[in-house]
Design an enzyme around this catalytic site. Structure first.
Site, short mmCIF file in Angstrom:
data_model
loop_
_atom_site.label_atom_id
_atom_site.label_comp_id
_atom_site.label_asym_id
_atom_site.label_seq_id
_atom_site.Cartn_x
_atom_site.Cartn_y
_atom_site.Cartn_z
N GLY A 100 51.01 44.38 68.46
CA GLY A 100 51.02 45.76 67.98
C GLY A 100 52.42 46.17 67.58
CE LYS A 485 28.57 39.04 46.12
NZ LYS A 485 29.94 39.44 46.17
CE LYS A 603 33.80 32.46 50.97
NZ LYS A 603 33.19 33.71 50.47
C1 F6R Z 1 31.91 36.48 44.53
C2 F6R Z 1 33.08 35.75 44.98
C3 F6R Z 1 34.10 35.40 43.98
C4 F6R Z 1 35.49 35.51 44.60
C5 F6R Z 1 36.55 35.00 43.61
C6 F6R Z 1 37.95 35.20 44.14
O1 F6R Z 1 31.02 36.73 45.55
O2 F6R Z 1 33.19 35.41 46.12
O3 F6R Z 1 34.01 36.19 42.84
O4 F6R Z 1 35.72 36.85 44.92
O5 F6R Z 1 36.33 33.64 43.37
O6 F6R Z 1 38.11 34.53 45.35
P1 F6R Z 1 39.23 34.95 46.35
O7 F6R Z 1 38.94 36.33 46.83
O8 F6R Z 1 39.17 33.91 47.43
O9 F6R Z 1 40.52 34.90 45.59
#
Ligand code: F6R
Length: 608
Positions: A100, A485, A603
């Site tokens: 904190g 989505k 992902k």
């Molecule tokens: C959609 C999704 C993607 C990510 C994008 C960026 O559901 O997950 O559009 O948001 O690939 O990814 P990050 O946030 O990891 O840079």
């Protein structure tokens, strides 16, 4: 984010503490340390860098003893070095670990220096060690000393304290930062996250704000903020909660949607005290950097980009400075013009998205500073940015981002408030906004109760090939996120528009086969939005409306309505996201797609 582990037992504790620290590594840190009491003396080892460096140091200089505390530090006051690493000591007999931020540490430090204490670190934590020592030296017990000291502290804290004169007592306190007590047989533990203690117990007692506890191998005594002795319930760890396991949920995505109430609390934890933001949570350099900001450039991809679009509304309204938002894959390849005083803000769940990282690397030398809002500590984006604010959402496994998005929005509001203070946002307004945000966990719980109704609505989408999403103001990016989505996981073609754009083209698409999802909270844009909805109805389009309390919007032929509870305007973008996540989820389940791993998507997008 710092991590705390402590143990008082009949057996050696250093192995337990070290394993606890390893289990907290996911939170991100820059140094680690441990203090153990052995034969009336405190032994302490600290190292910069990984827990593994601490483990190697301990292999050379083992700490023996049955009472100890340990810590992983994420620098907020003072650079990451060994001297600033915890535990901090006062003299040779008292050691403290702290998570904190102690806001009034400067005045306390001056007072303690005046009283003859010398400081060896730049941290706010060292004042706690000396304050405790002062009370103990004046004749108080360790526990009484803790009771006295926390009255002086402004800010957020979770503390663990040991004293060589109390070889079987671990004293702990918390306010605004998480702390849990692990209950064993003939041994007790503390930790900032129950995951740290799972090898030694599955029974936990959660302290409330203002509580103090005194742990011995055989007892746990808790006092509340007023000094009254209280019983705090002991609960068993629910396997799967907050971890990378599905538990009772059919899909990770559903689990992650349902985790959002808890995640909202966790983004705010330790960062708000007495109704105002602790901006040190952004890191050691935050104040100096924020003082120079004149505008903000946000860069991100996909869902994270949508969060950035919402932040633009917030920053321009509440801070009153320009905020530009752009997708990273465009930004990185064009000759951008950035005025002086630009804060470059990246948003990313993974912290490894290739385009976002490339944009950061490209622009770094041309802005006054960089801030990453990210869910993965230690990721490239976090390492390469001047400041980082972690979203603390826990691992997100479902490819379609859900809890990462809503947690980014909370982090973005904290950023907005930090900047707003410098441009006339009043203390009262900051408190109002934070009070509204404090309602988020409970509010999202109520929204989750709409799940059966949303599941029923989803049945009407399963046979469709297209959908339109409409919103206005901050709800336009929410509509974009809803459409993303739906297309990602159900493979239904979906597009979102700011509703005012409808008649400039997309209205041509509307007929009886085109479902039009509308996010329609009761705010200043509602009347305009209703006119847009009329345009849809007049063309035979079927409306699916997520509405607020405005009673003129009703469920009727052609209008399928789900009514949300009354929601403060500032929370609308977060709140209205949740039903749209559930809608896509149920449509995808009905269509039998691979919800957690939709085709063609990854992902973490580490290639451009
Ligand atoms: C959609 C999704 C993607 C990510 C994008 C960026 O559901 O997950 O559009 O948001 O690939 O990814 P990050 O946030 O990891 O840079």
């Amino acid at each position: 984010m710092c991590g705390i582990v402590g143990a008082v037992a009949a057996r050696q504790v250093s192995g337990i503490l070290l394993e606890g620290l390893r289990r907290l590594e996911y939170r991100g840190y820059d140094s680690a340390g441990m203090a153990v009491i052995d034969q009336g003396q405190i032994g302490r080892v600290r190292r910069v860098g990984k827990v593994q460096s601490l483990a190697e140091a301990l292999a050379k200089h083992p700490l023996t003893g049955t009472l100890g505390i340990a810590h992983t530090r994420w620098a907020t006051h003072g650079v990451p070095n060994e001297v600033n690493a915890h535990p901090h000591m006062s003299g040779e007999r008292l050691a403290v670990v702290h998570n904190g931020i102690i806001e009034n540490f400067e005045s306390l430090r001056d007072e303690l220096i005046g009283a003859g204490y010398t400081f060896s670190s730049e941290t706010d934590t060292e004042v706690v060690a000396h304050l405790l020592d002062r009370e103990v030296s004046a004749g108080k017990s360790l526990r009484e000393a803790m009771r006295a000291v926390i009255q002086y502290l402004e800010g957020a804290f979770a503390l663990g304290v040991v004293h060589a004169d109390y070889p079987d007592q671990l004293v702990t306190a918390r306010k605004g930062s998480p702390l849990v007590i692990g209950v064993g047989i003939g041994e007790h533990f503390i930790a900032s996250d129950q995951l740290a203690l799972l090898p030694v117990t599955d029974r936990f007692m959660f302290l409330e704000d203002g509580d103090i506890a005194c742990l011995t191998p055989d007892s746990v005594e808790v006092e509340d903020g007023s000094g009254q002795s209280v019983d705090r319930a002991v609960t068993r760890f629910e396997h799967g909660a907050g971890s990378a396991e599905k538990g009772a949920f059919k899909h990770f995505m559903l689990k992650e949607i349902y985790e959002q109430p808890a995640v909202m609390a966790s983004v705010m934890e330790g960062r708000i005290s007495d109704g105002h933001l602790l901006e040190q949570a952004f890191g050691v350099e935050a104040k100096a950097l924020f003082d120079r900001v004149r505008q903000v450039q946000i860069v991100a991809c996909g869902t994270s980009y949508h969060a950035g679009m919402i932040a633009k509304y917030w920053i321009e309204e509440l801070v009153g400075i320009p905020c530009m938002v752009e997708v990273a894959s465009e930004f990185r390849y064009r000759p951008v013009v950035l005025p002086e005083g630009t804060l470059f803000l990246t948003l990313s769940q993974s912290g490894e998205t290739a385009d976002t990282l490339a944009a950061l690397r490209e622009i770094r030398s041309r802005v006054i500073g960089t801030l990453a809002i990210c869910n993965v500590p230690g990721s490239s984006l976090v390492r390469e940015s001047d400041l980082a604010l972690m979203t603390n959402a826990g691992p997100e496994i479902g490819v379609a981002s859900t809890k990462a998005f809503t947690s980014q929005l909370v982090a973005l509001m904290l950023t907005t408030l930090a900047l707003g203070r410098r441009f006339g946002l009043s203390d009262t307004r900051e408190r109002e906004i934070l009070a509204a945000f404090a309602q988020l966990p409970a509010l999202l719980e109520r929204l989750l109760a709409l799940d059966p109704e949303i599941e029923q609505m989803a049945a009407q989408f399963a046979e469709k090939h297209n959908a339109l999403f409409l919103g206005r103001g901050t709800l336009f990016p929410v509509a974009l996120e809803g459409a993303l989505k739906l297309k990602e996981i159900s493979y239904i073609h979906a597009e979102a528009y700011p509703a005012g754009e409808l008649k400039h083209g997309p209205l041509a698409l509307v007929d009886k086969d085109m479902p039009v999802v509308t996010v329609a909270p009761t705010n200043a844009m509602l009347e305009k939005l209703k006119a847009n909805m009329q345009e849809v109805r007049a063309r035979g389009g079927e409306l699916f409306v997520f509405a607020g309390q405005d009673q003129s919007l009703r469920d009727e032929p052609g209008i399928n309505l789900i009514r949300l509870p009354s929601i403060p305007i500032i929370l609308e973008p977060i709140a209205y996201t949740l039903p749209l996540q559930l809608l896509s989820y149920h449509v995808a389940v009905l269509k039998g797609t691979d919800v957690d791993q939709p085709r063609n998507l990854a992902k973490s997008v580490t290639v451009e």
